[in-house]
Design a protein around this motif. Sequence first.
Motif: not given
Length: 419
Positions: A67-75
């Motif tokens: 969840m956090a990675e998708w948010d921060q990297k806009e995946v």
Amino acid sequence: MAVVGPLSRIARLGRNICQNHRLIFNKISQRRGIASCIDPSHGLSDEQKEFQKVAFDFAANEMSPHMAEWDQKEVFPVETMRKAAQLGFGGIYVQPDVGGSGLSRLDTSIIFEALSTGCASTTAYISIHNMCAWMIDTFGNVDQREKFCPDLCSMEKFASYCLTEPGSGSDAASLLTSAQKKGDHYILNGSKAFISGGGDTDVYVVMCRTGGKGPKGISCLVVEKGTPGLSFGKKEKKVGWNSQPTRAVIFEDCAVPVANRLGEEGQGFSIAMKGLNGGRINIASCSLGAAHACVLLARDHLLVRKQFGETLANSQFLQFKLAEMATKLVTSRLLVRDAATALQQNRSDAVTLCSMAKLFATDECFNICNQALQMHGGYGYLKDYAVQQFVRDIRVHQILEGTNEVMRMIISRNLLTES
């Protein structure tokens, strides 16, 4: 340069707190109720409990760790969503003959609530995709259903809903995107704003003007990616919902086959509004999942965080706040599920109840998440903590699928016009 002395102890403490928080969040994602008073499985059938568990498990194993990675990297997590589709979540309330799961609106709400505990942003896009697939399934003819629905239900292809324009948000019936019929095609000109998935999706369900002013002049066209004259604006930078791209969708002499029109000319606004009734339940359900996760995050934080020599859980003020959060969560859930049932049964009060559910649940669930952040103190403002992402991701739920001000208009109009 190495950190030494008291600063090193503070740094280690901060890292330990963050690591403990991640462990707590993973445990929360893997447990459905914990406290029986907020258990989302209460009142459900055995079958509903089973697919609710499947959704909770998917959220815990496939969504929350990223969840956090998708948010921060806009995946835009295409492969994860396709895994969700393998479980039947790509066309939850689409008919089985074209690949859907054929479940009810209540079933759908239960699933979206559970998925949102893993990532509210991604689940919200899945809910929009489901709404588009349902619109084609419900208002399309046999050829249209067979052409589009199977790929949408498997999420081999993704869909976007195109109603809002730069100059027509809440006043959707004033939209200006035009479609002039020439032979066996419509020539589409205009633009749509704030389109979830725009540019990355394959199918665009577009409301456009084929007739005069007002809602009766609006029709609905399905536009496929790659159609000449279809282009997209820049990717928007947003506060939340970062796991789904948002762009303007632009039509410049875009030739769309008449065979891609859903229903008859002039039925587009009605189709759009019927889609939104379900969309409001869906987005309210996404808010429920975020709020449920945040109540548990706050509860566990109060149990472990110490100030003034004792845990925060011993503060009566915070106990009362937590009680209010839990009460508002359960109240919101009951209202959303009642509205979902009314919509499934096509009751006369369904539209108003959908508006009530969307208004109340999105407002109160945002307040729950925001209060959970406050209970975390400064830690809640760090991106190592999931609570801040839930706050950012569900803030927009009070705006889209009809602003909550419009929901108030719908509710009051119903009250004032009934004799």
